[in-house]
Scaffold this motif. Sequence first.
Motif, PDB file in Angstrom:
ATOM      1  N   PHE A  71       0.607  -1.062   0.070  1.00  0.00           N
ATOM      2  CA  PHE A  71      -0.034  -0.038   0.031  1.00  0.00           C
ATOM      3  C   PHE A  71       0.768   1.323  -0.127  1.00  0.00           C
ATOM      4  CE2 PHE A  71      -3.234  -2.782   1.878  1.00  0.00           C
ATOM      5  CZ  PHE A  71      -4.161  -2.695   0.907  1.00  0.00           C
ATOM      6  N   VAL A  72       2.121   1.083   0.418  1.00  0.00           N
ATOM      7  CA  VAL A  72       3.080   2.425   0.268  1.00  0.00           C
ATOM      8  C   VAL A  72       3.725   2.356  -1.088  1.00  0.00           C
ATOM      9  CG1 VAL A  72       3.017   2.646   2.713  1.00  0.00           C
ATOM     10  CG2 VAL A  72       4.700   1.343   1.775  1.00  0.00           C
ATOM     11  N   ALA A  73       3.080   1.574  -2.008  1.00  0.00           N
ATOM     12  CA  ALA A  73       4.110   1.547  -3.391  1.00  0.00           C
ATOM     13  C   ALA A  73       4.387   2.890  -4.202  1.00  0.00           C
ATOM     14  CB  ALA A  73       3.459   0.553  -4.257  1.00  0.00           C
ATOM     15  N   PRO A  74       3.029   3.850  -3.857  1.00  0.00           N
ATOM     16  CA  PRO A  74       3.325   5.120  -4.541  1.00  0.00           C
ATOM     17  C   PRO A  74       4.654   5.917  -3.729  1.00  0.00           C
ATOM     18  CG  PRO A  74       1.245   4.847  -4.245  1.00  0.00           C
ATOM     19  CD  PRO A  74       1.909   3.724  -3.277  1.00  0.00           C
ATOM     20  N   LEU A  75       4.711   5.789  -2.540  1.00  0.00           N
ATOM     21  CA  LEU A  75       5.998   6.257  -2.117  1.00  0.00           C
ATOM     22  C   LEU A  75       7.455   5.592  -2.583  1.00  0.00           C
ATOM     23  CD1 LEU A  75       4.931   6.327   1.808  1.00  0.00           C
ATOM     24  CD2 LEU A  75       4.497   8.061   0.074  1.00  0.00           C
ATOM     25  N   LEU A  76       7.433   4.453  -2.848  1.00  0.00           N
ATOM     26  CA  LEU A  76       8.593   3.774  -3.255  1.00  0.00           C
ATOM     27  C   LEU A  76       8.642   4.271  -4.798  1.00  0.00           C
ATOM     28  CD1 LEU A  76       7.945   0.132  -2.362  1.00  0.00           C
ATOM     29  CD2 LEU A  76       9.821   1.366  -1.618  1.00  0.00           C
ATOM     30  N   GLN A  77       7.693   4.506  -5.539  1.00  0.00           N
ATOM     31  CA  GLN A  77       7.658   4.964  -6.907  1.00  0.00           C
ATOM     32  C   GLN A  77       8.199   6.234  -7.074  1.00  0.00           C
ATOM     33  OE1 GLN A  77       3.861   4.709  -8.776  1.00  0.00           O
ATOM     34  NE2 GLN A  77       4.623   4.897 -11.044  1.00  0.00           N
ATOM     35  N   VAL A  78       8.166   7.220  -6.086  1.00  0.00           N
ATOM     36  CA  VAL A  78       8.620   8.194  -6.274  1.00  0.00           C
ATOM     37  C   VAL A  78       9.907   8.334  -5.756  1.00  0.00           C
ATOM     38  CG1 VAL A  78       8.662  10.722  -4.983  1.00  0.00           C
ATOM     39  CG2 VAL A  78       6.456   9.595  -5.842  1.00  0.00           C
ATOM     40  N   ALA A  79      10.489   7.562  -4.648  1.00  0.00           N
ATOM     41  CA  ALA A  79      11.718   7.517  -4.395  1.00  0.00           C
ATOM     42  C   ALA A  79      12.665   6.751  -5.635  1.00  0.00           C
ATOM     43  CB  ALA A  79      11.785   6.360  -3.102  1.00  0.00           C
ATOM     44  N   TRP A  80      11.945   5.998  -6.498  1.00  0.00           N
ATOM     45  CA  TRP A  80      12.733   5.240  -7.580  1.00  0.00           C
ATOM     46  C   TRP A  80      12.724   6.323  -8.608  1.00  0.00           C
ATOM     47  CZ3 TRP A  80      16.578   2.011  -7.201  1.00  0.00           C
ATOM     48  CH2 TRP A  80      16.500   1.008  -6.339  1.00  0.00           C
ATOM     49  N   ALA A  81      12.155   7.319  -8.725  1.00  0.00           N
ATOM     50  CA  ALA A  81      11.876   8.237  -9.765  1.00  0.00           C
ATOM     51  C   ALA A  81      13.201   8.731 -10.686  1.00  0.00           C
ATOM     52  CB  ALA A  81      11.078   9.687  -9.592  1.00  0.00           C
ATOM     53  N   GLU A  82      14.070   8.822 -10.043  1.00  0.00           N
ATOM     54  CA  GLU A  82      15.490   9.380 -10.415  1.00  0.00           C
ATOM     55  C   GLU A  82      16.405   8.105 -10.763  1.00  0.00           C
ATOM     56  OE1 GLU A  82      16.320  13.828  -9.440  1.00  0.00           O
ATOM     57  OE2 GLU A  82      16.147  12.391  -7.761  1.00  0.00           O
ATOM     58  N   GLY A  83      16.008   6.787 -10.577  1.00  0.00           N
ATOM     59  CA  GLY A  83      16.785   5.628 -10.891  1.00  0.00           C
ATOM     60  C   GLY A  83      17.393   5.303  -9.695  1.00  0.00           C
ATOM     61  N   LYS A  84      17.762   5.953  -8.560  1.00  0.00           N
ATOM     62  CA  LYS A  84      18.182   5.351  -7.498  1.00  0.00           C
ATOM     63  C   LYS A  84      17.473   5.888  -6.140  1.00  0.00           C
ATOM     64  CE  LYS A  84      21.853   8.996  -7.546  1.00  0.00           C
ATOM     65  NZ  LYS A  84      21.043  10.042  -6.460  1.00  0.00           N
ATOM     66  N   VAL A  85      17.420   5.249  -4.904  1.00  0.00           N
ATOM     67  CA  VAL A  85      16.880   6.059  -3.955  1.00  0.00           C
ATOM     68  C   VAL A  85      18.023   6.332  -2.882  1.00  0.00           C
ATOM     69  CG1 VAL A  85      15.605   5.369  -1.908  1.00  0.00           C
ATOM     70  CG2 VAL A  85      15.027   4.071  -3.938  1.00  0.00           C
ATOM     71  N   THR A  86      17.862   7.673  -2.615  1.00  0.00           N
ATOM     72  CA  THR A  86      18.771   8.572  -1.641  1.00  0.00           C
ATOM     73  C   THR A  86      18.786   7.694  -0.236  1.00  0.00           C
ATOM     74  OG1 THR A  86      17.553  10.332  -1.071  1.00  0.00           O
ATOM     75  CG2 THR A  86      19.129  10.567  -3.290  1.00  0.00           C
ATOM     76  N   ARG A  87      19.438   8.018   0.596  1.00  0.00           N
ATOM     77  CA  ARG A  87      19.545   7.539   1.965  1.00  0.00           C
ATOM     78  C   ARG A  87      18.326   8.542   2.851  1.00  0.00           C
ATOM     79  NH1 ARG A  87      21.051  10.109   6.330  1.00  0.00           N
ATOM     80  NH2 ARG A  87      22.676  11.579   5.398  1.00  0.00           N
ATOM     81  N   GLU A  88      18.071   9.866   2.350  1.00  0.00           N
ATOM     82  CA  GLU A  88      17.228  10.621   2.716  1.00  0.00           C
ATOM     83  C   GLU A  88      15.785  10.047   2.223  1.00  0.00           C
ATOM     84  OE1 GLU A  88      20.861  13.254   2.524  1.00  0.00           O
ATOM     85  OE2 GLU A  88      19.737  11.886   1.096  1.00  0.00           O
ATOM     86  N   GLU A  89      15.696   9.901   1.120  1.00  0.00           N
ATOM     87  CA  GLU A  89      14.287   9.296   0.289  1.00  0.00           C
ATOM     88  C   GLU A  89      13.910   8.050   1.413  1.00  0.00           C
ATOM     89  OE1 GLU A  89      14.531  10.900  -4.133  1.00  0.00           O
ATOM     90  OE2 GLU A  89      15.507   9.007  -3.487  1.00  0.00           O
ATOM     91  N   ARG A  90      14.901   7.175   1.389  1.00  0.00           N
ATOM     92  CA  ARG A  90      14.747   5.804   2.112  1.00  0.00           C
ATOM     93  C   ARG A  90      14.224   5.987   3.666  1.00  0.00           C
ATOM     94  NH1 ARG A  90      17.147   2.284   5.519  1.00  0.00           N
ATOM     95  NH2 ARG A  90      17.086  -0.049   5.143  1.00  0.00           N
ATOM     96  N   ASP A  91      14.944   6.954   4.268  1.00  0.00           N
ATOM     97  CA  ASP A  91      14.597   7.082   5.583  1.00  0.00           C
ATOM     98  C   ASP A  91      13.072   7.679   5.547  1.00  0.00           C
ATOM     99  OD1 ASP A  91      17.177   6.359   6.502  1.00  0.00           O
ATOM    100  OD2 ASP A  91      17.922   8.296   6.885  1.00  0.00           O
ATOM    101  N   THR A  92      12.684   8.522   4.775  1.00  0.00           N
ATOM    102  CA  THR A  92      11.469   9.051   4.688  1.00  0.00           C
ATOM    103  C   THR A  92      10.335   8.113   4.255  1.00  0.00           C
ATOM    104  OG1 THR A  92      12.351  11.290   3.966  1.00  0.00           O
ATOM    105  CG2 THR A  92      10.086  10.912   3.773  1.00  0.00           C
ATOM    106  N   VAL A  93      10.706   7.334   3.281  1.00  0.00           N
ATOM    107  CA  VAL A  93       9.607   6.164   3.276  1.00  0.00           C
ATOM    108  C   VAL A  93       9.451   5.390   4.296  1.00  0.00           C
ATOM    109  CG1 VAL A  93       9.377   4.173   1.789  1.00  0.00           C
ATOM    110  CG2 VAL A  93      10.068   6.332   0.668  1.00  0.00           C
TER     111      VAL A  93
END
Length: 194
Positions: A71-93
């Motif tokens: 159910f939190v897939a949209p958050l993942l989709q945004v985190a992966w938008a630029e092809g990689k997930v930053t530490r800040e994005e990971r922590d936020t998700v």
Amino acid sequence: MQDRIFGDREKAMEEAYFRQEDAKLLDKLRHRANLDEIALALRDKLRVDDPDLLQKVRDLGIDADSASAFFVAPLLQVAWAEGKVTREERDTVLLLARKRGIDPESPAYVKLGEWLHVRPSDEFFDTAGEVLNAAFAVLTPAEREERILSIVHACQEVAEASGGLGRLLGLGDGVSSMEAATLDKITRTLRSHH
């Protein structure tokens, strides 16, 4: 004549069952149940309303243990938008997942960590959008819009997490064009009622 009576009775019983499954899901959604409870109610609804969608979910490897993370897939989709997930994005998700009731000790949280490490397929994200639409279909238009805005706001938080130089200099929110396009796509998907 008797066949028609039995047919009408069967149809009425079937409709009552569908209403009952919708009511269970609606109750969970309205009362802000944790995502595990919503996942179970939705699974039962999909089993009767949309077995093909339920099979797509299963084919992606989503099971009862990982459903709430789905159910939190949209958050993942945004985190992966630029092809990689930053530490800040990971922590936020992960923070937003915990706020939505995903226990850090649960298999769903572990699965979420895996999805933050290895990008899920486009089919994964598309199917997640379909599942969210199916869940929201039982809500009133106002409740549906409230849920959509909640998801979009959380996605915005993920997009802003890395920030970039522009945000540090006060020149914007730090959301890249790729993230903005992904946010728009998610919003359109969630608003595309069957």
